[in-house]
Design a protein around this motif. Structure first.
Motif, PDB file in Angstrom:
ATOM      1  N   TYR A   1       2.353   1.744  -3.563  1.00 29.68           N
ATOM      2  CA  TYR A   1       1.405   2.229  -4.565  1.00 29.68           C
ATOM      3  C   TYR A   1       1.029   3.683  -4.315  1.00 29.68           C
ATOM      4  CZ  TYR A   1       0.568  -2.122  -7.061  1.00 29.68           C
ATOM      5  OH  TYR A   1       0.708  -3.210  -7.868  1.00 29.68           O
ATOM      6  N   ASN A   2       0.858   4.052  -3.052  1.00 34.45           N
ATOM      7  CA  ASN A   2       0.441   5.421  -2.761  1.00 34.45           C
ATOM      8  C   ASN A   2       1.549   6.433  -3.016  1.00 34.45           C
ATOM      9  OD1 ASN A   2      -2.195   4.830  -2.007  1.00 34.45           O
ATOM     10  ND2 ASN A   2      -1.585   4.322   0.077  1.00 34.45           N
ATOM     11  N   ARG A   3       2.807   6.003  -2.904  1.00 33.36           N
ATOM     12  CA  ARG A   3       3.898   6.952  -3.136  1.00 33.36           C
ATOM     13  C   ARG A   3       4.374   6.967  -4.581  1.00 33.36           C
ATOM     14  NH1 ARG A   3      10.008   7.093  -0.430  1.00 33.36           N
ATOM     15  NH2 ARG A   3      10.769   8.796  -1.764  1.00 33.36           N
TER      16      ARG A   3
ATOM     17  N   ALA B   1       0.827  -1.201   0.000  1.00 35.83           N
ATOM     18  CA  ALA B   1       0.000   0.000   0.000  1.00 35.83           C
ATOM     19  C   ALA B   1       0.867   1.260   0.000  1.00 35.83           C
ATOM     20  CB  ALA B   1      -0.933  -0.013   1.204  1.00 35.83           C
TER      21      ALA B   1
ATOM     22  N   TYR C   1      -6.626   5.617  -5.122  1.00 36.95           N
ATOM     23  CA  TYR C   1      -5.880   5.090  -3.994  1.00 36.95           C
ATOM     24  C   TYR C   1      -5.878   3.564  -4.047  1.00 36.95           C
ATOM     25  CZ  TYR C   1      -5.578   9.698  -1.896  1.00 36.95           C
ATOM     26  OH  TYR C   1      -5.281  11.013  -1.657  1.00 36.95           O
ATOM     27  N   TYR C   2      -4.853   3.018  -3.451  1.00 38.47           N
ATOM     28  CA  TYR C   2      -4.669   1.582  -3.504  1.00 38.47           C
ATOM     29  C   TYR C   2      -5.743   0.854  -2.704  1.00 38.47           C
ATOM     30  CZ  TYR C   2      -2.775  -2.972  -2.229  1.00 38.47           C
ATOM     31  OH  TYR C   2      -2.619  -4.295  -2.005  1.00 38.47           O
TER      32      TYR C   2
ATOM     33  N   ARG D   1       0.377   5.896  -7.531  1.00 34.85           N
ATOM     34  CA  ARG D   1      -0.750   6.827  -7.596  1.00 34.85           C
ATOM     35  C   ARG D   1      -0.375   8.152  -8.247  1.00 34.85           C
ATOM     36  NH1 ARG D   1      -2.769  10.677  -4.252  1.00 34.85           N
ATOM     37  NH2 ARG D   1      -1.257  10.151  -2.632  1.00 34.85           N
TER      38      ARG D   1
END
Length: 552
Positions: free
Chosen positions: A72-74, A69, A97-98, A77
């Motif tokens: 993916y968010n850093r 998570a 968002y993931y 996304r």
């Protein structure tokens, strides 16, 4: 005075004090699921600190789903937010968002390998090191003297391939740079190698297919399987000149000769033949001749469901603008029938190439109005270039390096109706001449200076269509210079003279004090994957060395 009980006194006479905790441990009573839920709200620095608390928290804070998570968010996304038109399409912001419920997210298939479990904490660390330019470095001697012509280098899925006239074709793992996987000598009658490529369709296969072109116009297709090279097919020498570029997407193969002859082949299915047997000669589907293709150039093959796209990206001399780039794209059927051939260049339609086919002259251009010196508009000024020193094309990114310490990025748009190249955007950052640059399909690029003492990593995904990307370009935030950490290793002064002079193969990594020798130079051969960057350097005394930058 009351006497103390024996249970309250230790054997040595000291009082046995009972410890009463004022803060009861409630975290240990939580289930693993609830603890992971709490840890999911922590930032990365706090999560790393939690791993040091105990073995229990070391396991929980290192859970792969937590780091997936965070990754993916850093890193993923922000890529989604740069998709053109994503904000105007009505897509809810929360959908970017993931979510762990999604098996696939933003088509990140390259991060999830079939049959392998992804270590997301390691993936996060590697990507973080890429953004900071932090890496380890090791240097491996390749040969005591340079080969003529220069050694060819290609990197694919953690395997380094090298081809030269003396040692033949070699492959070894990039994990240490010392583990030789396979080697095979070239045929005695073959000339020096002039082009090397790896099959772009063999990403997830246990067998890697590659092709080597030679100066006498011949080429050979090899398979690497179980750490062993086998020759699949060898083509006879040709009178059309040396092979200057080769592209392979099995069963299709394309070659470009020095006389600007493009040949497109297809290997037919091998029926009732054992594995490793010599393949039947390929069928020549098309043979096209050009008079406007100048080096440096590159070939690529992109198979489609019902067609095959063969592209040539090349340098193009023009009036007023010096040198620019062009691309020719041919659309063929699987059987080799030419559906259409399209041309595009990065210059204004009023500019005219210096060379063109005399039998098919180009239409007369509109009258040119030459502005006074210093009055070119921005789009015209961006096109004034010296001859490129290298060119790399991975659709849709076309990256060109120049001897004036700059690079130019073009975006190629290819649809069923049009083929065009966007205006170039100059990239600054290098402080010396650039000898080579390589760009990947997701916009990551690596460039190296001629002296080999400056290596930069670029994040070019999405181009410069957005205002945020243009601000990053103006601020010089698109690239970062690699700053290798000095490894802790023993000095080579203690090695025996026999080991010191060892130069054949990759049996020993000779590492030097203070890092890489700054008097070395590069031949422009640079490759990279998700974990490492590989550069071929030549020292001032002539010895060749392979430098591996490790981001893990």
């Amino acid at each position: 005075m009351a006497k103390r009980k024996a249970s309250e006194t230790c054997e040595d006479g000291r009082e046995n004090k009972r410890l009463h905790s004022s803060n009861p441990d409630r975290l240990s009573r939580l289930s693993h699921e609830l603890t992971l839920r709490v840890l999911s709200f922590l930032p990365v620095p706090d999560l790393i600190i939690c791993q040091r608390v105990s073995r229990h928290f070391h396991v929980l804070a290192g859970d792969s789903q937590l780091w997936k998570a965070l990754y993916y968010n850093r890193f993923v996304r922000p890529r989604a937010s740069r998709i053109p038109g994503i904000h105007e399409s009505g897509v809810p912001a929360e959908s970017l968002y993931y979510s762990s419920k999604l098996s696939r997210w933003l088509h990140e298939d390259n991060l999830v390998r079939k049959g392998k479990e992804t270590n997301w904490k390691r993936q996060y660390k590697t990507r973080h090191n890429w953004t900071k330019g932090t890496c380890g470095v090791s240097e491996v001697p390749v040969a005591p003297e340079p080969s003529v012509p220069p050694t060819l280098l290609h990197m694919h899925e953690g395997i380094i391939f090298m081809a030269d006239h003396i040692h033949g074709l070699r492959a070894w793992s990039s994990q240490s740079g010392q583990d030789m996987l396979a080697t095979i000598a070239f045929p005695d009658n073959a000339g020096p190698p002039s082009a090397l490529t790896v099959d772009s369709a063999s990403t997830r296969s246990s067998t890697v297919t590659l092709a080597v072109g030679f100066q006498d116009g011949s080429f050979t297709v090899y398979d690497l399987h179980d750490n062993r090279f086998t020759s699949r097919y060898s083509h006879e020498p040709s009178s059309n000149g040396m092979i200057s570029a080769v592209a392979l997407s099995f069963p299709y193969l394309a070659t470009m000769t020095a006389s600007q002859l493009l040949s497109f082949y297809k290997f037919m299915p091998a029926e009732d033949k054992p594995s490793g047997a010599i393949a039947d000669p390929p069928r020549l589907l098309q043979s096209l001749h050009s008079r406007t293709v100048w080096p440096p150039l590159t070939l690529s093959i992109r198979p489609q469901p019902d067609t095959v796209l063969v592209s040539i990206a090349y340098s193009l001399p023009t009036y007023l603008s010096g040198w620019t780039v062009g691309i020719q794209e041919m659309r063929l059927t699987p059987d080799g029938k030419l559906v259409e051939s399209r041309l595009a260049s990065a210059i204004d339609q009023n500019y005219r190439p210096l060379t063109f086919n005399s039998t098919n002259p180009a239409p007369a251009p509109a009258p040119l109005t030459i502005p006074p010196f210093g009055h070119f508009n921005t789009s015209e000024a961006n096109q004034i270039h010296s001859k490129p020193t290298s060119l790399s094309y991975s659709h849709p990114y076309l990256l060109v390096s120049h001897p004036d310490n700059t690079l130019t990025l073009y975006l190629v748009s290819s649809t069923t109706d049009t083929l065009k190249i966007s205006p170039g955007n100059r990239l600054w950052g290098h402080t010396s001449s650039i000898s080579g640059a390589h760009v990947g399909g997701r916009g990551k690029a690596v460039s190296v200076s001629t002296r080999g003492d400056e290596l930069r990593v670029w994040e070019l995904e999405g181009g410069f269509a957005s205002a945020a990307a243009r601000r990053r370009l103006a601020a010089g935030e698109l690239s970062v210079q690699l700053r290798p950490e000095k490894p802790s290793h023993p000095s080579t002064d203690d090695l025996t003279p026999a080991i010191k002079v060892r130069g054949d193969g990759l049996g020993l990594a000779l590492k030097h004090k203070g890092g890489i020798d700054e008097t070395s130079m590069t031949r422009g051969f640079v490759g990279f994957d998700d974990d490492k960057v590989v550069v071929l350097k030549e020292r001032h005394l002539g010895a060749q060395a392979l430098v591996i930058y490790d981001f893990t």
